[in-house]
Design an enzyme around this catalytic site. Structure first.
Site, mmCIF file in Angstrom:
data_model
loop_
_atom_site.group_PDB
_atom_site.id
_atom_site.type_symbol
_atom_site.label_atom_id
_atom_site.label_comp_id
_atom_site.label_asym_id
_atom_site.label_seq_id
_atom_site.Cartn_x
_atom_site.Cartn_y
_atom_site.Cartn_z
ATOM 1 C CB SER A 76 3.400 -3.362 5.821
ATOM 2 O OG SER A 76 3.168 -2.521 6.922
ATOM 3 C CD GLN A 109 -2.707 1.007 2.608
ATOM 4 O OE1 GLN A 109 -3.068 -0.101 3.011
ATOM 5 N NE2 GLN A 109 -3.040 2.113 3.231
ATOM 6 C CB SER A 147 1.909 7.084 4.785
ATOM 7 O OG SER A 147 0.746 6.771 5.504
ATOM 8 C CD GLU A 174 -2.651 10.318 18.772
ATOM 9 O OE1 GLU A 174 -2.081 10.089 19.840
ATOM 10 O OE2 GLU A 174 -2.429 9.652 17.739
ATOM 11 C CD GLU A 179 -4.333 0.175 6.625
ATOM 12 O OE1 GLU A 179 -3.127 -0.034 6.844
ATOM 13 O OE2 GLU A 179 -4.758 1.241 6.125
#
Length: 310
Positions: free
Chosen positions: A65, A30, A33, A280, A148
């Site tokens: 990952s 994936q 980010s 968060e 996910e």
């Protein structure tokens, strides 16, 4: 996480990947980010420029990952910087063996490097490998993210996962038992059981269709329980709980949250509140999209991406 997204938005040609993903002939990673776009995923700066019937992709991704073992990647990249950030992204399938793809391992606190940073330099991606229409990347990415979070927080069988490791250690070591440890173990057992039942309900939602933001609650509970249980595991074992087999750099083909030593499990669990969305951000999602509370004030929501300070 990739397969449900391809099943929901892929073309007939793209859906031919599903069998290979299911049989593990094709391993998928994936590419979401970035160094400047983690919690604010809509801030991705990796660009995909259309050149005829091929996109040229340039940028950097991080915390990927298994990228070192992957054949295919799901990628979000910016295709239109002239519109607000949520509307200018597109979603692609990218060949990890294509020219211009470079993968570097990120050594973690455990000593392993299951995560990676991935550098993309003028990587060719056929337009036929774009899922959905240009600019639909944010909507499609949320399908992946919801799946996910369900996958991470889906829950183990009763007394499975980290809870199973800790309860087994408790039963085998009667000499460590005391009232405080017993009370803490029972509290975590109850919370883990509640999380397991939440995971069951979320799995039923997935079976009925695409999961919604409710799966974020399961992911949040999983991260908190795994960290507290692994800490209790170390405490119960005394000095033996501090022994770690190796901090040597490793590039595992796979990993187990409950494998290896108590210290490994304790250290690895620290990442549970970051991967798949930080706790968060997950709390914000629950507050706004599940509970209907007012959203945070966002000054950049309607500005073109190219005009945002970076």
């Amino acid at each position: 996480m990739a397969a449900p997204t391809i099943a929901a938005y892929g073309s007939a040609e793209q859906k031919t990947w599903l069998k290979r993903i299911y049989t593990l002939e094709t391993i998928v990673c994936q590419l979401f980010s970035e160094p400047g776009a983690g919690s604010d995923l809509a801030a991705v700066a990796t660009k995909a420029v259309l050149d005829g019937d091929t996109y040229r992709v340039t940028g950097q991704k991080v915390w990927t990952s298994g990228a070192h073992n992957a054949d295919l990647a799901i990628l979000i990249a910016r295709t239109d910087p002239s519109v607000p950030k949520h509307r200018g992204m597109s979603y692609f399938l990218l060949d990890m063996h294509a020219p211009g793809v470079e993968t570097r391992g990120l050594r973690q606190i455990t000593g392993e490097a299951e995560f990676n940073e991935v550098f993309l330099t003028d990587v060719p991606v056929p337009a036929s490998m774009r899922l959905g229409a240009p600019g639909e990347g944010w909507k499609i990415a949320n399908t992946t993210l919801n799946n996910e979070r369900v996958a991470i927080g889906g829950g183990a069988p009763r007394e499975g996962g980290m809870l199973g490791v800790v309860t087994e250690a408790w039963r085998k070591q009667p000499e460590v038992r005391d009232t405080l440890l017993h009370d803490e173990l029972m509290r975590l057992w109850v919370e883990s059981e509640a999380a397991r039942m939440l995971g069951e309900r979320t799995a039923q939602q997935v079976a009925a269709g695409q999961p919604g933001p409710e799966g974020s609650g399961a992911k949040l509970s999983f991260a908190r329980n795994a960290q507290q249980l692994s800490a209790l595991d170390v405490r119960m074992r005394g000095i033996d709980g501090l022994r770690h087999d190796s901090y040597e750099m490793r590039r595992p083909a796979h990993y187990s949250m409950t494998g290896r030593t108590p210290v490994y499990r304790y250290l690895r669990a620290k990442g549970n509140s970051i991967e798949g969305g930080t706790s968060e951000i997950i709390r914000n999602i629950i507050a706004e999209r599940v509970l209907g509370l007012p959203g945070e004030h966002r000054t950049d929501k309607d500005l073109p991406f190219k005009d945002l300070p970076r």
